[in-house]
Design a protein around this motif. Structure first.
Motif, mmCIF file in Angstrom:
data_model
loop_
_atom_site.group_PDB
_atom_site.id
_atom_site.type_symbol
_atom_site.label_atom_id
_atom_site.label_comp_id
_atom_site.label_asym_id
_atom_site.label_seq_id
_atom_site.Cartn_x
_atom_site.Cartn_y
_atom_site.Cartn_z
ATOM 1 N N ALA A 1 44.959 22.381 29.736
ATOM 2 C CA ALA A 1 43.685 23.120 29.695
ATOM 3 C C ALA A 1 43.327 23.656 31.077
ATOM 4 C CB ALA A 1 42.576 22.207 29.173
ATOM 5 N N ILE A 2 43.504 22.838 32.112
ATOM 6 C CA ILE A 2 43.201 23.280 33.478
ATOM 7 C C ILE A 2 44.100 24.445 33.877
ATOM 8 C CG2 ILE A 2 43.268 22.613 35.917
ATOM 9 C CD1 ILE A 2 42.574 19.758 35.006
ATOM 10 N N ILE A 3 45.395 24.309 33.631
ATOM 11 C CA ILE A 3 46.357 25.343 34.017
ATOM 12 C C ILE A 3 46.062 26.653 33.305
ATOM 13 C CG2 ILE A 3 48.779 26.028 33.885
ATOM 14 C CD1 ILE A 3 49.488 23.055 34.285
ATOM 15 N N ILE A 4 45.839 26.586 31.999
ATOM 16 C CA ILE A 4 45.591 27.792 31.208
ATOM 17 C C ILE A 4 44.326 28.500 31.672
ATOM 18 C CG2 ILE A 4 44.868 28.591 28.918
ATOM 19 C CD1 ILE A 4 47.855 28.229 29.193
ATOM 20 N N THR A 5 43.249 27.747 31.908
ATOM 21 C CA THR A 5 41.981 28.354 32.310
ATOM 22 C C THR A 5 42.075 28.995 33.683
ATOM 23 O OG1 THR A 5 40.806 26.666 31.031
ATOM 24 C CG2 THR A 5 39.516 27.930 32.613
ATOM 25 N N VAL A 6 42.690 28.307 34.628
ATOM 26 C CA VAL A 6 42.839 28.855 35.984
ATOM 27 C C VAL A 6 43.702 30.107 35.965
ATOM 28 C CG1 VAL A 6 43.821 28.418 38.261
ATOM 29 C CG2 VAL A 6 42.430 26.661 37.150
ATOM 30 N N ILE A 7 44.810 30.063 35.234
ATOM 31 C CA ILE A 7 45.689 31.232 35.137
ATOM 32 C C ILE A 7 44.958 32.408 34.490
ATOM 33 C CG2 ILE A 7 47.725 32.146 33.954
ATOM 34 C CD1 ILE A 7 49.108 29.489 34.438
ATOM 35 N N ALA A 8 44.167 32.136 33.468
ATOM 36 C CA ALA A 8 43.435 33.197 32.768
ATOM 37 C C ALA A 8 42.479 33.927 33.711
ATOM 38 C CB ALA A 8 42.661 32.608 31.583
ATOM 39 N N PHE A 9 41.715 33.176 34.493
ATOM 40 C CA PHE A 9 40.785 33.814 35.431
ATOM 41 C C PHE A 9 41.540 34.553 36.535
ATOM 42 C CE2 PHE A 9 37.517 30.880 33.700
ATOM 43 C CZ PHE A 9 36.515 31.814 33.468
ATOM 44 N N ASN A 10 42.673 34.036 36.944
ATOM 45 C CA ASN A 10 43.485 34.738 37.946
ATOM 46 C C ASN A 10 44.042 36.047 37.386
ATOM 47 O OD1 ASN A 10 43.188 32.994 40.141
ATOM 48 N ND2 ASN A 10 44.842 31.665 39.448
ATOM 49 N N PHE A 11 44.437 36.042 36.110
ATOM 50 C CA PHE A 11 44.885 37.276 35.464
ATOM 51 C C PHE A 11 43.775 38.328 35.495
ATOM 52 C CE2 PHE A 11 48.319 35.326 32.454
ATOM 53 C CZ PHE A 11 49.194 35.281 33.523
ATOM 54 N N ILE A 12 42.570 37.906 35.150
ATOM 55 C CA ILE A 12 41.429 38.829 35.128
ATOM 56 C C ILE A 12 41.140 39.357 36.532
ATOM 57 C CG2 ILE A 12 38.951 39.012 34.693
ATOM 58 C CD1 ILE A 12 39.325 36.945 32.455
ATOM 59 N N GLY A 13 41.154 38.459 37.524
ATOM 60 C CA GLY A 13 40.898 38.882 38.895
ATOM 61 C C GLY A 13 41.943 39.865 39.402
ATOM 62 N N ASP A 14 43.212 39.582 39.122
ATOM 63 C CA ASP A 14 44.278 40.494 39.546
ATOM 64 C C ASP A 14 44.132 41.862 38.886
ATOM 65 O OD1 ASP A 14 45.516 38.698 41.235
ATOM 66 O OD2 ASP A 14 46.851 37.907 39.678
ATOM 67 N N ALA A 15 43.781 41.864 37.600
ATOM 68 C CA ALA A 15 43.624 43.132 36.879
ATOM 69 C C ALA A 15 42.444 43.930 37.420
ATOM 70 C CB ALA A 15 43.436 42.859 35.385
ATOM 71 N N LEU A 16 41.339 43.246 37.730
ATOM 72 C CA LEU A 16 40.180 43.938 38.318
ATOM 73 C C LEU A 16 40.546 44.555 39.658
ATOM 74 C CD1 LEU A 16 37.138 41.564 37.614
ATOM 75 C CD2 LEU A 16 37.409 43.932 36.854
ATOM 76 N N ARG A 17 41.277 43.809 40.471
ATOM 77 C CA ARG A 17 41.678 44.322 41.779
ATOM 78 C C ARG A 17 42.571 45.549 41.628
ATOM 79 N NH1 ARG A 17 44.481 39.846 44.957
ATOM 80 N NH2 ARG A 17 46.061 40.241 43.373
ATOM 81 N N ASP A 18 43.523 45.497 40.698
ATOM 82 C CA ASP A 18 44.406 46.646 40.465
ATOM 83 C C ASP A 18 43.620 47.850 39.965
ATOM 84 O OD1 ASP A 18 46.493 45.035 41.228
ATOM 85 O OD2 ASP A 18 47.172 44.604 39.179
ATOM 86 N N SER A 19 42.654 47.617 39.101
ATOM 87 C CA SER A 19 41.841 48.709 38.549
ATOM 88 C C SER A 19 41.025 49.392 39.635
ATOM 89 C CB SER A 19 40.908 48.171 37.462
ATOM 90 O OG SER A 19 41.649 47.579 36.409
ATOM 91 N N LEU A 20 40.460 48.606 40.534
ATOM 92 C CA LEU A 20 39.661 49.175 41.620
ATOM 93 C C LEU A 20 40.538 49.916 42.623
ATOM 94 C CD1 LEU A 20 37.265 46.152 42.087
ATOM 95 C CD2 LEU A 20 36.631 48.422 41.267
ATOM 96 N N GLU A 21 41.749 49.436 42.826
ATOM 97 C CA GLU A 21 42.670 50.139 43.735
ATOM 98 C C GLU A 21 43.056 51.503 43.156
ATOM 99 O OE1 GLU A 21 45.949 47.546 44.371
ATOM 100 O OE2 GLU A 21 44.886 46.278 45.815
ATOM 101 N N VAL A 22 43.212 51.580 41.844
ATOM 102 C CA VAL A 22 43.510 52.862 41.197
ATOM 103 C C VAL A 22 42.367 53.825 41.390
ATOM 104 C CG1 VAL A 22 43.832 53.975 38.975
ATOM 105 C CG2 VAL A 22 45.095 51.910 39.495
ATOM 106 N N ARG A 23 41.146 53.305 41.292
ATOM 107 C CA ARG A 23 39.964 54.160 41.476
ATOM 108 C C ARG A 23 39.916 54.716 42.906
ATOM 109 N NH1 ARG A 23 33.823 52.237 42.562
ATOM 110 N NH2 ARG A 23 32.937 54.286 42.869
ATOM 111 N N LEU A 24 40.230 53.848 43.892
ATOM 112 C CA LEU A 24 40.208 54.280 45.287
ATOM 113 C C LEU A 24 41.273 55.353 45.546
ATOM 114 C CD1 LEU A 24 39.708 50.846 47.074
ATOM 115 C CD2 LEU A 24 38.032 52.662 46.853
ATOM 116 N N GLN A 25 42.430 55.211 44.896
ATOM 117 C CA GLN A 25 43.498 56.179 45.077
ATOM 118 C C GLN A 25 43.155 57.531 44.462
ATOM 119 O OE1 GLN A 25 46.868 54.234 43.346
ATOM 120 N NE2 GLN A 25 47.029 52.705 44.967
ATOM 121 N N LYS A 26 42.275 57.509 43.443
ATOM 122 C CA LYS A 26 41.907 58.759 42.753
ATOM 123 C C LYS A 26 40.809 59.521 43.474
ATOM 124 C CE LYS A 26 44.597 58.413 39.093
ATOM 125 N NZ LYS A 26 45.587 59.443 38.762
ATOM 126 N N ARG A 27 40.172 58.879 44.497
ATOM 127 C CA ARG A 27 39.082 59.549 45.198
ATOM 128 C C ARG A 27 39.565 60.800 45.937
ATOM 129 N NH1 ARG A 27 35.736 54.608 48.018
ATOM 130 N NH2 ARG A 27 34.880 53.757 46.109
#
Length: 309
Positions: A283-309
């Motif tokens: 349960a600990i591993i799955i939950t931590v990995i899940a939030f890390n997946f979300i954080g990594d995806a948010l970071r990638d999404s924001l980097e795409v936005r910066l590149q499109k400016r």
């Protein structure tokens, strides 16, 4: 409201992105938001992370309403293997492991979310003020951050947890105390860049004070950094809470947490009672990995936005 205040409010409304008034039209903001959302949803790991977090929340908060167990009183049915009536067996006190996993997840998720909110909020304010004001104020404020960062976090955690009687409020405050340092440094770096932008200079010329600039322009334009950091803060808080609970410095009995379940299960690691260890660890591993997946995806999404400016 004076004419100057009127103009400032109008200028605040126009500036909705780091591009300033010349690039801050509403439709551009909506396009940027749509780009971030589309990029995020195209990330398969982000979808998996969201699904896991939602599933874990349902499991922990709705599960106990459907699967009733006694997690307070002890029974004589100790260390029963998984079977009829106890899908994941019972622990050393005869309590149902599946039910305890649900209840333990509640405290872990609640503390993780509370720590992320408090630490991020305080860190953002601290970093925004330090970065915008600069000079000696910035130097003093960031030296304070450096002092706390120089202290081994595990040592500080153990000391604070041992000095105070642990409960949910105390644990949230302790974990927040060591977690605000990272967002403060990140936001301070963003603020140093944002304070020299043209739209900030325009607000100053119009008579806008430091409070207005920090609250209406500096902090909103660091929201991407804040959002990404907050997701990692949740994962880190859950992991640190599990560590404290494993060391016996978490929530006192009969309160449950995943780390406490791991700590108790380790005593039976050589007896073959795998159900006392693996479910909580999983349960600990799955939950931590899940939030890390979300954080990594948010970071990638924001980097795409910066590149499109």
């Amino acid at each position: 409201m004076t004419k100057a205040e009127d103009k400032l409010t109008s200028l605040d409304d126009e500036i909705i992105s780091p591009n300033g008034p010349e690039g801050g039209e509403a439709h551009e903001s909506e396009s940027a938001l749509a780009l971030i959302l589309r990029t995020f949803l195209e990330n398969k790991l982000a979808i998996i992370g969201l699904a896991l977090v939602v599933g874990m929340a349902i499991f922990c908060f709705i599960g106990p309403l459907l699967y009733h167990t006694n997690q307070v009183s002890t029974t004589y049915a100790i260390n029963l293997p998984p079977g009829k009536g106890h899908p994941l067996g019972t622990d050393e006190n005869g309590r149902d492991v599946l039910g305890r996993l649900m209840v333990g997840g509640q405290s872990s998720l609640e503390i993780g979310l509370a720590v992320a909110i408090i630490a991020t909020l305080f860190g953002v304010i601290w970093g925004a003020i330090a970065g915008y004001v600069g000079g000696k104020v910035d130097s003093v404020m960031m030296r304070i951050v450096d002092v706390f960062l120089s202290i081994p976090s595990l040592f500080l955690l153990i000391f604070l947890a041992a000095a105070f009687t642990p409960n949910i409020v105390i644990l949230v405050l302790i974990l927040s105390f060591i977690s605000w340092l990272s967002p403060s440094r990140l936001v301070r770096g963003e603020a140093l860049s944002l304070r020299v932008r043209e739209y900030v200079k325009a607000v100053k010329i119009m008579g806008g004070g430091p409070t207005r600039i920090v609250v209406r322009h500096i902090i909103p334009n660091t929201i991407g950094t804040i959002a990404v950091n907050a997701t990692f803060q949740i994962a880190d808080a859950i992991l640190v809470l599990a560590t404290l609970s494993y060391l016996g410095l978490g929530l006192p009995p009969p309160a449950a947490s995943w780390g406490e379940m791991l700590s108790n299960g380790v005593n039976y690691i050589y007896d073959g009672y795998w159900w006392l260890i693996y479910p909580a660890g999983f349960a600990i591993i799955i939950t931590v990995i899940a939030f890390n997946f979300i954080g990594d995806a948010l970071r990638d999404s924001l980097e795409v936005r910066l590149q499109k400016r």
